[in-house]
Design a protein around this motif. Structure first.
Motif, mmCIF file in Angstrom:
data_model
loop_
_atom_site.group_PDB
_atom_site.id
_atom_site.type_symbol
_atom_site.label_atom_id
_atom_site.label_comp_id
_atom_site.label_asym_id
_atom_site.label_seq_id
_atom_site.Cartn_x
_atom_site.Cartn_y
_atom_site.Cartn_z
ATOM 1 N N LEU A 18 51.326 -10.351 28.331
ATOM 2 C CA LEU A 18 50.511 -11.407 28.083
ATOM 3 C C LEU A 18 50.524 -12.043 26.677
ATOM 4 O O LEU A 18 50.491 -13.234 26.458
ATOM 5 C CB LEU A 18 48.990 -10.889 28.404
ATOM 6 C CG LEU A 18 47.747 -11.954 28.260
ATOM 7 C CD1 LEU A 18 47.943 -13.159 29.171
ATOM 8 C CD2 LEU A 18 46.545 -11.337 28.244
ATOM 9 N N SER A 19 50.752 -11.210 25.585
ATOM 10 C CA SER A 19 51.370 -11.674 24.362
ATOM 11 C C SER A 19 52.522 -12.723 24.401
ATOM 12 O O SER A 19 52.636 -13.842 23.793
ATOM 13 C CB SER A 19 51.436 -10.652 23.281
ATOM 14 O OG SER A 19 52.616 -10.139 23.582
ATOM 15 N N GLY A 20 53.297 -12.413 25.404
ATOM 16 C CA GLY A 20 54.596 -13.477 25.688
ATOM 17 C C GLY A 20 54.304 -14.718 26.230
ATOM 18 O O GLY A 20 54.937 -15.699 25.704
ATOM 19 N N VAL A 21 53.411 -14.556 27.165
ATOM 20 C CA VAL A 21 52.810 -15.696 27.862
ATOM 21 C C VAL A 21 52.072 -16.632 26.745
ATOM 22 O O VAL A 21 52.308 -17.789 26.579
ATOM 23 C CB VAL A 21 51.792 -15.259 29.032
ATOM 24 C CG1 VAL A 21 51.211 -16.721 29.540
ATOM 25 C CG2 VAL A 21 52.661 -14.484 29.860
ATOM 26 N N LEU A 22 51.310 -15.759 25.976
ATOM 27 C CA LEU A 22 50.687 -16.660 24.736
ATOM 28 C C LEU A 22 51.669 -17.253 23.889
ATOM 29 O O LEU A 22 51.445 -18.421 23.248
ATOM 30 C CB LEU A 22 49.715 -15.870 24.077
ATOM 31 C CG LEU A 22 48.471 -15.100 25.012
ATOM 32 C CD1 LEU A 22 47.784 -14.251 24.225
ATOM 33 C CD2 LEU A 22 47.296 -16.437 25.326
ATOM 34 N N ALA B 250 49.769 -20.469 21.731
ATOM 35 C CA ALA B 250 48.471 -19.762 21.465
ATOM 36 C C ALA B 250 48.855 -18.685 20.363
ATOM 37 O O ALA B 250 48.574 -17.417 20.564
ATOM 38 C CB ALA B 250 47.698 -19.243 22.603
ATOM 39 N N TYR B 251 49.411 -18.819 19.235
ATOM 40 C CA TYR B 251 49.835 -17.909 18.108
ATOM 41 C C TYR B 251 48.779 -16.825 17.908
ATOM 42 O O TYR B 251 49.120 -15.533 17.799
ATOM 43 C CB TYR B 251 50.610 -18.550 17.134
ATOM 44 C CG TYR B 251 51.743 -19.411 17.649
ATOM 45 C CD1 TYR B 251 52.544 -18.688 18.432
ATOM 46 C CD2 TYR B 251 51.675 -20.776 17.074
ATOM 47 C CE1 TYR B 251 53.576 -19.792 19.037
ATOM 48 C CE2 TYR B 251 53.076 -21.659 17.618
ATOM 49 C CZ TYR B 251 53.916 -21.023 18.371
ATOM 50 O OH TYR B 251 54.772 -21.855 18.683
ATOM 51 N N ASP B 252 47.796 -17.308 17.477
ATOM 52 C CA ASP B 252 46.724 -16.776 16.800
ATOM 53 C C ASP B 252 45.916 -15.914 18.087
ATOM 54 O O ASP B 252 45.928 -14.525 17.686
ATOM 55 C CB ASP B 252 45.358 -17.451 16.196
ATOM 56 C CG ASP B 252 45.919 -18.116 15.022
ATOM 57 O OD1 ASP B 252 47.042 -17.586 14.411
ATOM 58 O OD2 ASP B 252 45.159 -19.322 14.748
ATOM 59 N N GLU B 253 45.887 -16.155 19.146
ATOM 60 C CA GLU B 253 45.431 -15.414 20.146
ATOM 61 C C GLU B 253 46.347 -14.173 20.705
ATOM 62 O O GLU B 253 46.003 -13.023 20.717
ATOM 63 C CB GLU B 253 45.274 -16.134 21.644
ATOM 64 C CG GLU B 253 44.381 -15.591 22.552
ATOM 65 C CD GLU B 253 44.290 -16.435 23.839
ATOM 66 O OE1 GLU B 253 43.806 -15.864 24.738
ATOM 67 O OE2 GLU B 253 44.335 -17.688 23.665
ATOM 68 N N LEU C 79 47.715 -8.344 20.102
ATOM 69 C CA LEU C 79 48.675 -7.284 19.541
ATOM 70 C C LEU C 79 48.125 -6.548 18.504
ATOM 71 O O LEU C 79 48.736 -5.374 18.359
ATOM 72 C CB LEU C 79 50.187 -8.011 19.107
ATOM 73 C CG LEU C 79 50.924 -8.791 19.945
ATOM 74 C CD1 LEU C 79 52.011 -9.343 19.230
ATOM 75 C CD2 LEU C 79 51.587 -7.751 20.955
ATOM 76 N N GLY C 80 46.909 -6.922 18.171
ATOM 77 C CA GLY C 80 46.477 -6.113 17.111
ATOM 78 C C GLY C 80 45.463 -5.071 17.534
ATOM 79 O O GLY C 80 44.727 -4.335 17.100
ATOM 80 N N ALA D 79 57.541 -18.048 15.136
ATOM 81 C CA ALA D 79 57.073 -19.281 15.833
ATOM 82 C C ALA D 79 56.100 -19.980 14.854
ATOM 83 O O ALA D 79 56.129 -21.204 14.934
ATOM 84 C CB ALA D 79 56.541 -19.238 17.225
ATOM 85 N N GLN D 80 55.561 -19.329 14.061
ATOM 86 C CA GLN D 80 54.539 -19.813 13.074
ATOM 87 C C GLN D 80 55.303 -20.156 11.796
ATOM 88 O O GLN D 80 54.538 -20.747 10.764
ATOM 89 C CB GLN D 80 53.388 -18.794 12.781
ATOM 90 C CG GLN D 80 52.493 -18.645 14.010
ATOM 91 C CD GLN D 80 51.240 -17.779 13.575
ATOM 92 O OE1 GLN D 80 51.727 -16.594 13.261
ATOM 93 N NE2 GLN D 80 50.258 -17.915 13.940
#
Length: 217
Positions: A132-136, A141-144, A149-150, A171-172
């Motif tokens: 899901l973090s890869g989809v984000l 949706a970097y912060d999300e 991941l946290g 990416a950021q």
């Protein structure tokens, strides 16, 4: 006579005991028999459900290989509706998420992965959160993604989590933090780890130095 008298006393005692506790014992026996029947029925039904869910999962794998996303999504819905408590529900959801992602349906992919996060066991949750973090990341949706991941992961996913954090940080344009994340990922991987070479390339691409492996040292 003494024997007959003793036998009569025993019979009288048994009769008195039965008169006092007989009804309760019969109820307990009936409940025990019912519980056993219910348990055997439940176990039999569990085996039947597992076999049916397994069959659907096999069909889904065939559909996924044929890139028939519509069929994959339909089967995933059937499994989730009928066998939500089985391991196959998480397995089909993960497969359906990959199929939806490949079909550029990020909304469906996220929905499947979120379902696993909410309902799967710890291993499937960790896999789903990582994907899901890869989809984000793809959705920017970097912060999300970093927030996800946290959260808690099983220890064996620590390298992959740090690697994905590095991707999001790049990416950021947070290069220094990304280097730290990639180094953390490499710290969990020995020189035979299949993902180590990829992480090394990412680190080198942002100007980071690749540490020596323990074997090389």
């Amino acid at each position: 006579m003494a024997y007959d008298l003793e036998e009569q006393e025993q019979l009288a005692a048994m009769q008195a005991f039965w008169n006092k506790y007989g009804t309760m014992l019969m109820v307990l026996l009936i409940l025990a028999a019912g519980s056993y029947s219910g348990y055997t029925w439940w176990k039999r039904q569990e085996r039947v459900n597992a076999a049916e869910a397994s069959g659907l999962y096999t069909q889904m794998q065939t559909a996924a290989a044929a890139k028939d996303n519509a069929k994959v999504q339909r089967i995933a819905g059937d499994v989730r509706t009928k066998y939500a408590k089985s391991a196959y529900a998480s397995m089909t959801a993960l497969t359906a998420a990959k199929s939806a992602f490949d079909a550029n349906d990020l909304k469906a992919a996220k929905a499947h992965l979120q379902w696993v996060v909410d309902n799967g066991n710890d291993e499937y949750k960790s896999i789903a959160k990582l994907r899901l973090s890869g989809v984000l990341l793809d959705e920017k949706a970097y912060d999300e993604g970093l927030k996800l991941l946290g959260t808690s992961f099983l220890p064996q996913f620590s390298g992959a989590v740090a690697d994905r954090k590095g991707d999001i940080l790049v990416a950021q344009n947070k290069i220094a933090e990304a280097r730290t994340a990639y180094l953390a990922a490499l710290a969990t991987m020995d020189d035979k780890h299949p993902g180590r070479a990829v992480v090394q390339l990412k680190l080198e691409a942002i100007g980071g130095s690749v540490p020596e492996t323990k074997a090389a040292a």
